[in-house]
Design an enzyme around this catalytic site. Structure first.
Site, short mmCIF file in Angstrom:
data_model
loop_
_atom_site.label_atom_id
_atom_site.label_comp_id
_atom_site.label_asym_id
_atom_site.label_seq_id
_atom_site.Cartn_x
_atom_site.Cartn_y
_atom_site.Cartn_z
NE ARG A 257 -1.80 9.50 -10.99
CZ ARG A 257 -2.21 8.32 -10.57
NH1 ARG A 257 -1.37 7.30 -10.55
NH2 ARG A 257 -3.46 8.15 -10.16
CD GLU A 286 5.75 5.68 -7.18
OE1 GLU A 286 4.85 5.13 -6.52
OE2 GLU A 286 5.69 6.86 -7.57
CG HIS A 305 3.06 7.70 -4.51
ND1 HIS A 305 3.03 7.11 -5.76
CD2 HIS A 305 1.97 8.50 -4.46
CE1 HIS A 305 1.97 7.52 -6.43
NE2 HIS A 305 1.31 8.37 -5.66
#
Length: 346
Positions: A257, A286, A305
């Site tokens: 994370r 993001e 990601h």
């Protein structure tokens, strides 16, 4: 017992239904539906909104949960369950989430309604672990940089780490967190002959890994890989202080994370060449804003990601959750309830 399962573009109805066959075989009434999107990008944008703003951020189609009051169990992956939806779930006992995170569920409201929320830890652990090792190689061996250069017709042979491009043999890799993913990463790295050290306040011993303080891990490691769970207590676990302890030739990898690492301090250390490099799959914002200076660094490998996104991870999630649910029903095994509610199935 009535069960509603809601698939999505990653886990479509057919895959969801196939994964839950044990429940149907046991005689339970299983209904499978799908939260529909035009493509994966549309689902990803909705999921990003939900992760940032909560389950109220995206409005569900009326027919998806119109009869939710009939069901004892609801199983979802990314599909949000807001307070508005849960308020109508008068018979609901359990929400099953087919991943580790539960950002798409109003967990506190579910608890107030005595609805247990269970996640599926480890469902994409192997996917993330494999990707982590791939990022290590991509960064230290300049794979992504040389690929991009060649695509731009540049035969690039000079890199930020050209003076000391390493092999993994005998290098010290520090793991921050040795849960399921961390242990899988450790297993892969043992095959490369790495010395493994780790920090994890919840683990006293791990086979083949020397447990040390966070400061010791940061000081000694040639490569630092982040695998801790993100909580209020672990926010910026790796801050400016910890980054300052790293060796000048060290590399930091984060596939966990973003909030575990102080991104601003990391970027500053990379700009000033105080550490050798980094590889990140997660970011504070993001998608990454176009004006973010992280896009202009030459000593970082970045991916959007992707670590947990494999076909196997998605297709296996319903099977894994179903197996755990069947063990709970038939053998009384405990599920991973994240909101403290005692599971009481009919």
């Amino acid at each position: 017992m009535k069960i509603l399962a809601v698939g999505d573009t990653y886990i479509p109805e057919s895959v969801m239904k196939a994964g839950l066959w044990q429940l149907e075989k046991a005689g339970y009434d299983v209904t499978v539906r799908q939260w529909k999107h035009q493509n994966l990008e549309a689902l990803q944008m909705d999921n990003l909104l939900i992760e940032q703003q909560g389950p109220e951020a995206v409005v569900m189609p009326d027919d998806l949960f119109s009869d939710i009051h009939q069901y004892d169990i609801v199983i979802v992956q990314f599909t949000p369950l807001s307070q508005k939806i849960l308020a109508r779930a008068t018979n609901l006992k359990l929400i099953g989430v087919l991943r580790g995170g539960t950002e798409n569920i109003d967990v506190k409201y579910a608890a107030s309604k005595n609805i247990a929320v269970a996640n599926t830890p480890g469902r994409n652990a192997r996917a993330v672990a494999e990707f982590t090792v791939a990022l290590m190689f991509s960064e230290i061996r300049n794979i992504a940089r040389s690929h991009t250069a060649l695509k731009n017709k540049v035969w690039l042979k000079e890199f930020p780490n050209s003076a000391g491009i390493p092999e993994l043999l005998d290098k010290t890799v520090g793991l921050v967190g040795v849960g399921h993913i961390g242990q899988l990463v450790a297993g892969y790295l043992k095959a490369f002959g790495c010395r493994l050290i780790a920090y994890d306040p919840y683990v006293a011993n791990a086979e083949g890994i020397e447990m040390q303080s966070l400061e010791a891990v940061m000081r000694q490691s040639d490569i630092i890989s982040i695998h801790a769970r993100y909580t209020e207590d672990t926010h910026h676990l790796i801050s400016q202080k910890e980054i300052a302890l790293m060796k000048p030739n060290a590399v930091l990898i984060n596939t966990a994370r973003s909030g575990l690492v102080d991104q601003q301090s990391l970027v500053q250390a990379l700009k000033e060449k105080r550490i050798q490099g980094a590889a990140l799959d997660v970011f504070d914002a993001e998608p990454i804003p176009e004006d973010d200076e992280i896009l202009h660094l030459d000593n970082i490998t970045i991916t959007p990601h992707l670590a947990g996104s494999t076909a196997d991870a998605f297709s296996n999630s319903p099977k894994l959750f179903c197996s755990r649910l069947m063990q709970t029903i038939e053998q009384g095994c405990d599920m991973t309830i994240v909101n403290g509610v005692k599971l009481n199935l009919p």
